[in-house]
Design a protein around this motif. Structure first.
Motif, PDB file in Angstrom:
ATOM      1  N   VAL A  71       0.588  -1.197  -0.057  1.00  0.00           N
ATOM      2  CA  VAL A  71      -0.008  -0.014  -0.039  1.00  0.00           C
ATOM      3  C   VAL A  71       0.810   1.334   0.100  1.00  0.00           C
ATOM      4  O   VAL A  71       0.645   2.199  -0.807  1.00  0.00           O
ATOM      5  N   ALA A  72       1.893   1.181   0.793  1.00  0.00           N
ATOM      6  CA  ALA A  72       2.691   2.318   0.972  1.00  0.00           C
ATOM      7  C   ALA A  72       3.571   2.576  -0.626  1.00  0.00           C
ATOM      8  O   ALA A  72       3.672   3.811  -1.178  1.00  0.00           O
ATOM      9  N   PHE A  73       3.976   1.470  -1.217  1.00  0.00           N
ATOM     10  CA  PHE A  73       4.378   1.644  -2.540  1.00  0.00           C
ATOM     11  C   PHE A  73       3.354   2.280  -3.458  1.00  0.00           C
ATOM     12  O   PHE A  73       3.771   3.082  -4.182  1.00  0.00           O
ATOM     13  N   GLN A  74       2.188   1.861  -3.295  1.00  0.00           N
ATOM     14  CA  GLN A  74       1.165   2.338  -4.391  1.00  0.00           C
ATOM     15  C   GLN A  74       0.966   3.806  -3.965  1.00  0.00           C
ATOM     16  O   GLN A  74       0.534   4.697  -5.083  1.00  0.00           O
ATOM     17  N   LEU A  79       1.130   9.630  -5.434  1.00  0.00           N
ATOM     18  CA  LEU A  79       1.259  10.921  -4.899  1.00  0.00           C
ATOM     19  C   LEU A  79       2.539  11.659  -5.335  1.00  0.00           C
ATOM     20  O   LEU A  79       2.506  12.723  -5.761  1.00  0.00           O
ATOM     21  N   PHE A  80       3.806  10.655  -5.638  1.00  0.00           N
ATOM     22  CA  PHE A  80       5.044  11.453  -5.733  1.00  0.00           C
ATOM     23  C   PHE A  80       5.602  11.386  -7.185  1.00  0.00           C
ATOM     24  O   PHE A  80       6.653  11.886  -7.585  1.00  0.00           O
ATOM     25  N   ILE A  81       4.994  10.494  -8.119  1.00  0.00           N
ATOM     26  CA  ILE A  81       5.537  10.418  -9.583  1.00  0.00           C
ATOM     27  C   ILE A  81       4.468  11.000 -10.519  1.00  0.00           C
ATOM     28  O   ILE A  81       3.655  10.253 -10.968  1.00  0.00           O
ATOM     29  N   ILE A 120       5.102   0.465 -13.899  1.00  0.00           N
ATOM     30  CA  ILE A 120       6.344   0.459 -12.903  1.00  0.00           C
ATOM     31  C   ILE A 120       6.165  -0.840 -12.159  1.00  0.00           C
ATOM     32  O   ILE A 120       6.959  -1.784 -11.970  1.00  0.00           O
ATOM     33  N   THR A 121       4.931  -1.141 -11.554  1.00  0.00           N
ATOM     34  CA  THR A 121       4.538  -2.143 -10.537  1.00  0.00           C
ATOM     35  C   THR A 121       4.833  -3.296 -11.298  1.00  0.00           C
ATOM     36  O   THR A 121       5.802  -4.382 -10.997  1.00  0.00           O
ATOM     37  N   HIS A 122       4.498  -3.494 -12.459  1.00  0.00           N
ATOM     38  CA  HIS A 122       4.766  -4.961 -13.352  1.00  0.00           C
ATOM     39  C   HIS A 122       6.016  -4.976 -13.994  1.00  0.00           C
ATOM     40  O   HIS A 122       6.620  -6.170 -13.782  1.00  0.00           O
ATOM     41  N   VAL A 123       6.800  -4.054 -14.259  1.00  0.00           N
ATOM     42  CA  VAL A 123       8.125  -4.188 -14.629  1.00  0.00           C
ATOM     43  C   VAL A 123       9.019  -4.693 -13.312  1.00  0.00           C
ATOM     44  O   VAL A 123       9.686  -5.553 -13.503  1.00  0.00           O
ATOM     45  N   LEU A 124       8.699  -4.211 -12.258  1.00  0.00           N
ATOM     46  CA  LEU A 124       9.330  -4.697 -11.115  1.00  0.00           C
ATOM     47  C   LEU A 124       8.891  -6.189 -10.656  1.00  0.00           C
ATOM     48  O   LEU A 124       9.984  -6.718 -10.448  1.00  0.00           O
ATOM     49  N   TRP A 125       7.761  -6.455 -10.846  1.00  0.00           N
ATOM     50  CA  TRP A 125       7.373  -7.688 -10.722  1.00  0.00           C
ATOM     51  C   TRP A 125       8.230  -8.543 -11.500  1.00  0.00           C
ATOM     52  O   TRP A 125       8.598  -9.837 -11.265  1.00  0.00           O
ATOM     53  N   PHE A 126       8.236  -8.619 -12.904  1.00  0.00           N
ATOM     54  CA  PHE A 126       8.979  -9.357 -13.882  1.00  0.00           C
ATOM     55  C   PHE A 126      10.539  -9.288 -13.711  1.00  0.00           C
ATOM     56  O   PHE A 126      11.082 -10.237 -13.809  1.00  0.00           O
ATOM     57  N   ALA A 127      11.095  -8.201 -12.995  1.00  0.00           N
ATOM     58  CA  ALA A 127      12.456  -7.847 -12.868  1.00  0.00           C
ATOM     59  C   ALA A 127      12.554  -8.783 -11.872  1.00  0.00           C
ATOM     60  O   ALA A 127      13.889  -9.475 -11.720  1.00  0.00           O
ATOM     61  N   PHE A 206      -8.437   4.679  -3.934  1.00  0.00           N
ATOM     62  CA  PHE A 206      -8.925   3.132  -3.491  1.00  0.00           C
ATOM     63  C   PHE A 206      -9.738   2.361  -4.683  1.00  0.00           C
ATOM     64  O   PHE A 206      -9.433   1.274  -4.653  1.00  0.00           O
ATOM     65  N   ASN A 207     -10.295   3.087  -5.657  1.00  0.00           N
ATOM     66  CA  ASN A 207     -10.819   2.710  -6.589  1.00  0.00           C
ATOM     67  C   ASN A 207     -10.016   1.881  -7.458  1.00  0.00           C
ATOM     68  O   ASN A 207     -10.177   0.649  -7.977  1.00  0.00           O
ATOM     69  N   GLY A 208      -8.853   2.526  -7.879  1.00  0.00           N
ATOM     70  CA  GLY A 208      -7.750   2.009  -8.948  1.00  0.00           C
ATOM     71  C   GLY A 208      -6.716   1.416  -8.236  1.00  0.00           C
ATOM     72  O   GLY A 208      -6.264   0.278  -8.539  1.00  0.00           O
ATOM     73  N   ARG A 209      -6.268   2.049  -7.320  1.00  0.00           N
ATOM     74  CA  ARG A 209      -4.975   1.233  -6.582  1.00  0.00           C
ATOM     75  C   ARG A 209      -5.377   1.176  -5.119  1.00  0.00           C
ATOM     76  O   ARG A 209      -6.026   2.197  -4.628  1.00  0.00           O
ATOM     77  N   PRO A 210      -4.911   0.325  -4.337  1.00  0.00           N
ATOM     78  CA  PRO A 210      -4.072  -0.705  -4.525  1.00  0.00           C
ATOM     79  C   PRO A 210      -4.731  -1.938  -5.390  1.00  0.00           C
ATOM     80  O   PRO A 210      -4.139  -2.899  -5.657  1.00  0.00           O
TER      81      PRO A 210
END
Ligand code: NDP
Length: 442
Positions: A71-74, A79-81, A120-127, A206-210
């Motif tokens: 949740v913190a990552f999402q 918020l910051f990117i 970004i989340t999925h690139v990190l997942w596959f990496a 909350f609707n879209g992420r997480p």
């Protein structure tokens, strides 16, 4: 005013929705996804509730850490990117966008960066899966029930916080709706667009992420589990990953358009959205993949192609119908639908302060076939996901049953609202387009 039927439905959902989610997930964990065996065991006295409960994995420190990190990552991505996708992807609408006018006349600004967060989340997942190996790709499946407790904690915390916030420090007091009924207000929400600071919008986050970013990761984790258990991934699992992946990507590609849908334009933020997005969506929308871990169905090629076609046609109808309305409304009817100028009914409505406004309801394209043909496409896609699981158990079919109830109810709710808004003009429209979902039938 809250009628008795709404109140009864709300009390039922508040009491039973968390149990329904638990029951589904527990039946997979302890009964190979059979929905009837736990009941039979309990009714015949073969097992007691305490036996089932004692076998249920508890909240673990590991699951709590994974969930908090997630949740913190999402939140960080949200918020910051600031969005860069709209600068490099032609046709994608992202970055700062305006929402619809709220009943109090406020126009909120949103930073649309969901697609970027998803990538970004999925690139990190596959990496991680192919290169870094920090954690196993089966991590979600392996902690599925302990994670359920964490999701519930967040779901209840955010809904309760939203309720308290609406009394003591609402973002916009004029956009609050108090019915005076505690349960109704808790469930359906009081504040329209609760925010913290300028950019943290509860509904959009909350609707879209997480939840929806997690949807595709959850399916990938199920595929990885199949690989680990059986040494291969079945074609049914690939179909679920592909079809639901298209739906999720479509959601993020059209996140700016989503600001104009019922969830954002009309619903207030309460337990229905808060808990629903944290628990109901990630746990029940992914039941097909979970089922396929326990029952690795390998479909005949012809069946797999048939299901793929149903899913793709459903998706096409869903997307094109939504696109036609969006284009029609954006251009005020000055566009082409299927190569021709659109047909429509002119209508008017009165705002609370007595000002008269004009609008148009399209009667050609898919909107001439039925009044909610977008829902029909959505339902075809939903059926396709379920069919990938074969016919041995009813559990994977929960999704199509739920979506049919949700969208039929939504259809009736929306038409009720449109009738109050447009009055006799809405009657002219329903006479011109007499069917709701299936032309000639309903
Ligand atoms: P719609 O996109 O169908 O929007 C309904 C609104 O559109 C009406 O209130 C009215 O608003 C306007 N409208 C109705 N008829 C016409 C017409 N003929 N011409 C022009 N405008 C019209 O509903 P939703 O926001 O519910 O759905 C958006 C999508 O999201 C759907 O495709 C749905 O399937 C999907 N969805 C998916 C869910 C899921 O859990 N997977 C949940 C909910 C939705 P106005 O007041 O502006 O006239």
């Amino acid at each position: 005013e809250v009628d008795w039927f709404s109140l009864a439905s709300i009390l039922f959902l508040l009491m039973f929705a968390p149990l329904i989610v638990y029951y589904f997930i527990m039946s997979c964990d302890q009964y190979q996804c059979s929905l009837t065996d736990p009941l039979i065991d309990l009714l015949t006295g073969n097992k007691h509730l305490s036996d089932i409960w004692n076998k249920t994995p508890t909240l673990t420190y590991r699951a709590a850490s994974i969930y908090a990190l997630w949740v913190a990552f999402q939140m960080l991505l949200y918020l910051f990117i600031p969005d860069f996708c709209h600068k490099c992807l032609p046709g994608y609408v992202g970055g700062v966008q305006e929402g619809a006018v709220t009943p109090a006349g406020v126009v909120n600004k949103y930073e649309i960066n969901g697609l970027q967060a998803w990538i970004i989340t999925h690139v990190l997942w596959f990496a991680n899966a192919y290169y870094f190996h920090w954690f196993s790709p089966t991590i979600i499946f392996d902690n599925w029930i302990p994670l359920l407790w964490c999701a519930n904690v967040l779901g209840y915390a955010v809904s309760t916080f939203a309720m308290i916030k609406s009394y003591f420090f609402p973002t916009n007091a004029e956009d609050c709706k108090f019915t005076g009924n505690f349960f109704y207000d808790y469930m359906m929400g009081i504040e329209f667009n609760p925010r913290i600071g300028k950019w943290f919008d509860f509904k959009l986050f909350f609707n879209g992420r997480p939840g929806i970013v997690a949807w595709t990761l959850i399916n990938l984790s199920y595929a990885a589990k199949q690989q680990e258990l059986y040494g291969q991934v079945t074609n049914s699992m690939i179909l679920v990953n592909v079809l639901q992946g298209i739906y999720v990507l479509d959601f993020f590609w059209n996140e700016a358009w989503y600001l104009k849908t019922i969830d954002i334009c009309h619903d207030h933020f309460g337990w229905y959205l808060g808990w629903g997005d944290c628990v109901w969506l990630p746990y029940l929308y992914t039941l097909q993949g979970l089922y396929l871990v326990y029952h690795p169905v390998q479909l005949y090629t012809a069946n797999a192609i048939g299901i793929l076609m149903l899913g793709l046609i459903g998706y096409y109808i869903f997307r094109m119908t939504n696109h036609q309305k969006d284009l029609f409304r954006r251009t005020n009817g000055n566009c082409k639908i299927w190569g021709k100028k659109p047909e429509y009914i002119e209508c008017s409505y009165m705002s609370v302060d007595g000002t008269k406004y004009y609008s148009k309801l399209m009667t050609s394209g898919f909107w001439g076939w039925a009044r909610h043909f977008n829902y029909t496409g959505d339902l075809m896609g939903s059926l396709a996901y379920c069919l990938t699981c074969g016919f041995e158990h009813i559990l994977p079919y929960f999704y199509i049953v739920y979506m049919t109830i949700l969208l039929t109810h939504r259809c009736i709710r929306d038409e009720h609202r449109c009738f109050s808004k447009y009055g006799k003009d809405w009657k002219r429209y329903t006479a011109a387009v007499p069917y709701r979902l299936i032309p000639g039938i309903f």
